[in-house]
Write an enzyme that holds these catalytic residues in place. Structure first.
Site, PDB file in Angstrom:
ATOM      1  N   LYS A   8       3.528  -0.048 -10.579  1.00  0.00           N
ATOM      2  CA  LYS A   8       4.831   0.513 -10.201  1.00  0.00           C
ATOM      3  C   LYS A   8       5.249   0.003  -8.822  1.00  0.00           C
ATOM      4  O   LYS A   8       4.399  -0.421  -8.021  1.00  0.00           O
ATOM      5  CB  LYS A   8       4.822   2.040 -10.210  1.00  0.00           C
ATOM      6  CG  LYS A   8       3.811   2.716  -9.244  1.00  0.00           C
ATOM      7  CD  LYS A   8       4.262   2.833  -7.797  1.00  0.00           C
ATOM      8  CE  LYS A   8       3.183   3.420  -6.890  1.00  0.00           C
ATOM      9  NZ  LYS A   8       3.414   3.211  -5.459  1.00  0.00           N
ATOM     10  N   PRO A  90      -3.669  -5.754  -8.044  1.00  0.00           N
ATOM     11  CA  PRO A  90      -4.538  -5.720  -6.863  1.00  0.00           C
ATOM     12  C   PRO A  90      -4.670  -4.306  -6.311  1.00  0.00           C
ATOM     13  O   PRO A  90      -3.795  -3.464  -6.512  1.00  0.00           O
ATOM     14  CB  PRO A  90      -3.837  -6.639  -5.862  1.00  0.00           C
ATOM     15  CG  PRO A  90      -2.431  -6.720  -6.317  1.00  0.00           C
ATOM     16  CD  PRO A  90      -2.424  -6.495  -7.802  1.00  0.00           C
ATOM     17  N   ALA A  93      -2.737  -2.008  -2.617  1.00  0.00           N
ATOM     18  CA  ALA A  93      -1.494  -2.772  -2.578  1.00  0.00           C
ATOM     19  C   ALA A  93      -0.275  -1.856  -2.594  1.00  0.00           C
ATOM     20  O   ALA A  93       0.837  -2.283  -2.290  1.00  0.00           O
ATOM     21  CB  ALA A  93      -1.439  -3.736  -3.767  1.00  0.00           C
ATOM     22  N   LEU A  95       0.629  -0.464  -5.471  1.00  0.00           N
ATOM     23  CA  LEU A  95       1.208  -0.716  -6.797  1.00  0.00           C
ATOM     24  C   LEU A  95       0.730   0.287  -7.840  1.00  0.00           C
ATOM     25  O   LEU A  95       1.106   0.191  -9.013  1.00  0.00           O
ATOM     26  CB  LEU A  95       0.862  -2.148  -7.246  1.00  0.00           C
ATOM     27  CG  LEU A  95       1.533  -3.257  -6.417  1.00  0.00           C
ATOM     28  CD1 LEU A  95       0.868  -4.609  -6.686  1.00  0.00           C
ATOM     29  CD2 LEU A  95       3.026  -3.334  -6.727  1.00  0.00           C
ATOM     30  N   GLY A  97      -2.198   0.870  -9.268  1.00  0.00           N
ATOM     31  CA  GLY A  97      -3.078   0.396 -10.336  1.00  0.00           C
ATOM     32  C   GLY A  97      -4.090   1.435 -10.804  1.00  0.00           C
ATOM     33  O   GLY A  97      -4.167   1.726 -12.000  1.00  0.00           O
ATOM     34  N   GLY A  98      -4.832   2.017  -9.888  1.00  0.00           N
ATOM     35  CA  GLY A  98      -5.858   2.999 -10.248  1.00  0.00           C
ATOM     36  C   GLY A  98      -5.244   4.220 -10.923  1.00  0.00           C
ATOM     37  O   GLY A  98      -5.781   4.742 -11.910  1.00  0.00           O
ATOM     38  N   SER A  99      -4.097   4.658 -10.416  1.00  0.00           N
ATOM     39  CA  SER A  99      -3.408   5.828 -10.994  1.00  0.00           C
ATOM     40  C   SER A  99      -2.936   5.522 -12.410  1.00  0.00           C
ATOM     41  O   SER A  99      -3.024   6.372 -13.306  1.00  0.00           O
ATOM     42  CB  SER A  99      -2.191   6.199 -10.143  1.00  0.00           C
ATOM     43  OG  SER A  99      -2.571   6.445  -8.816  1.00  0.00           O
ATOM     44  N   ASP A 132       0.065  10.057  -7.828  1.00  0.00           N
ATOM     45  CA  ASP A 132       0.914   9.123  -8.584  1.00  0.00           C
ATOM     46  C   ASP A 132       0.657   9.173 -10.086  1.00  0.00           C
ATOM     47  O   ASP A 132       1.401   8.568 -10.858  1.00  0.00           O
ATOM     48  CB  ASP A 132       0.644   7.677  -8.122  1.00  0.00           C
ATOM     49  CG  ASP A 132       1.375   7.335  -6.831  1.00  0.00           C
ATOM     50  OD1 ASP A 132       2.260   8.112  -6.421  1.00  0.00           O
ATOM     51  OD2 ASP A 132       1.057   6.285  -6.242  1.00  0.00           O
TER      52      ASP A 132
HETATM   53  O1  C5P Z   1      -3.185  12.101  -4.343  1.00  0.00           O
HETATM   54  P1  C5P Z   1      -3.879  10.886  -3.869  1.00  0.00           P
HETATM   55  O2  C5P Z   1      -5.362  11.053  -3.797  1.00  0.00           O
HETATM   56  O3  C5P Z   1      -3.496   9.650  -4.633  1.00  0.00           O
HETATM   57  O4  C5P Z   1      -3.367  10.630  -2.383  1.00  0.00           O
HETATM   58  C1  C5P Z   1      -3.973   9.701  -1.524  1.00  0.00           C
HETATM   59  C2  C5P Z   1      -3.582  10.019  -0.102  1.00  0.00           C
HETATM   60  O5  C5P Z   1      -2.190   9.772   0.088  1.00  0.00           O
HETATM   61  C3  C5P Z   1      -3.777  11.446   0.321  1.00  0.00           C
HETATM   62  O6  C5P Z   1      -5.079  11.642   0.799  1.00  0.00           O
HETATM   63  C4  C5P Z   1      -2.743  11.625   1.405  1.00  0.00           C
HETATM   64  O7  C5P Z   1      -3.199  11.064   2.614  1.00  0.00           O
HETATM   65  C5  C5P Z   1      -1.609  10.729   0.929  1.00  0.00           C
HETATM   66  N1  C5P Z   1      -0.535  11.446   0.195  1.00  0.00           N
HETATM   67  C6  C5P Z   1       0.237  12.381   0.862  1.00  0.00           C
HETATM   68  N2  C5P Z   1       1.224  13.026   0.173  1.00  0.00           N
HETATM   69  C7  C5P Z   1       1.465  12.751  -1.120  1.00  0.00           C
HETATM   70  C8  C5P Z   1       0.686  11.794  -1.803  1.00  0.00           C
HETATM   71  C9  C5P Z   1      -0.320  11.156  -1.123  1.00  0.00           C
HETATM   72  O8  C5P Z   1       0.041  12.647   2.045  1.00  0.00           O
HETATM   73  N3  C5P Z   1       2.451  13.386  -1.759  1.00  0.00           N
END
Ligand code: C5P
Length: 288
Positions: A8, A90, A93, A95, A97-99, A132
């Site tokens: 994305k 990648p 990035a 993008l 990918g993992g999500s 994500d």
């Molecule tokens: O939810 P996820 O583990 O993918 O988020 C990774 C990091 O991105 C979180 O630890 C946080 O630092 C940040 N984040 C955030 N607010 C969001 C999504 C992600 O602060 N709505």
């Protein structure tokens, strides 16, 4: 079963404030790309077996394994799975990918294991895996709000060509959010639709490519450029190669450029490989 897990980009990303739990309240127009990882999933056997084209990702922490483990207790009779992930998106990035791999695993195993969880049940599991992940159960274009759990599909019929370049170094999402100064807000704060979101939705509805390019905005771009000033040069090179506008992908470190046509995107990707190790040219997805 073979499934694609698309990448994305965020056409808009407004960070509205920081929540007491440390996450941020966002509003973003997210768009899937023709760039995708590929998952091959077979059921049977005992437990979850996972392999990956990048062996460093073959861990229990991989979101594919975590997604499968979240679904396991919902199987009436325990059923195993062998999952192979062919990585093309990648990492670090921005993008997704993992999500996307996690969402594709949830959707595929829900079907293959005949669990029949509802879309709402799957979305609740997706939100546990990452902010994500819920978007990737929906797409290909949606307005994403809250921490990432509120998804409103946005329909459009545009085929847009993009070029993406990612420097050798990635950016850590928590580090980029950490470098941003956002006002503190309460968890039950209700975001109203942002001007930037509406401008992008209008541009998409009118299929106006210049308006789409002009409406690009990402609040994480400033902090990311501070953390990695080399990104300024990548942006500049993309504009020189004919991109209408350029923006950071999510929290970076990849950068995408909106191109007037496929030829410009392909030529830009070919030329940019001299400066950055990973480049890609392709287009937005319309539907899965
Ligand atoms: O939810 P996820 O583990 O993918 O988020 C990774 C990091 O991105 C979180 O630890 C946080 O630092 C940040 N984040 C955030 N607010 C969001 C999504 C992600 O602060 N709505």
């Amino acid at each position: 079963m073979d499934v694609l897990a698309p990448a994305k980009i965020n056409l808009t990303l407004r960070v509205l404030g920081k929540r007491p739990d440390g996450y941020h309240t966002l509003e973003s127009v997210m768009q899937m790309l023709s760039l995708a990882d590929r998952l091959t999933i077979e059921t049977g056997g005992v437990g979850i077996q996972f392999s990956c084209s990048d062996p460093t990702l073959e861990t229990e922490e991989n979101l594919v394994v975590r997604a499968a483990r979240l679904l396991e207790p919902h199987c009436a009779i325990p059923r195993g799975a062998q999952i192979h992930l062919e990585k093309r998106i990648p990492m670090q990035a921005g993008l997704g990918g993992g999500s996307s791999d996690a969402a594709a695993t949830l959707l595929a195993l829900n079907e293959l294991w005949e669990i029949r969880l509802t879309p709402d049940d799957l979305a609740a599991l997706a939100a546990q895996l990452g902010s994500d992940v819920p978007f990737f159960l929906a797409g290909p274009t949606a307005v994403v709000q809250g921490r990432g759990e509120s998804i409103t599909p946005a329909f459009h019929a545009m085929t847009v060509h993009v070029v993406i370049a990612k420097p050798a170094t990635g950016l850590s999402t928590p580090a980029v959010y950490g470098a941003l100064s956002a006002p503190t807000i309460t968890i039950d704060y209700t975001p109203h639709i942002q001007v930037e979101t509406n401008t992008m939705l209008q541009a998409l509805a009118h299929e106006n490519l210049d308006a789409v390019a002009n409406a690009l905005v990402n609040d994480l771009e400033g902090p990311a450029l501070n953390l990695m000033p080399a990104l300024f040069r990548v942006r500049e090179r993309m504009l020189e190669e004919g991109c209408l506008n350029v923006l950071l992908c999510g929290s970076g470190s990849a950068v995408f450029g909106i191109c007037p046509d496929a030829h410009t995107a392909e030529r830009a990707a070919a030329i940019l490989t001299n400066d950055v190790p990973w480049t890609w040219a392709g287009s937005w997805l319309h539907y899965r």
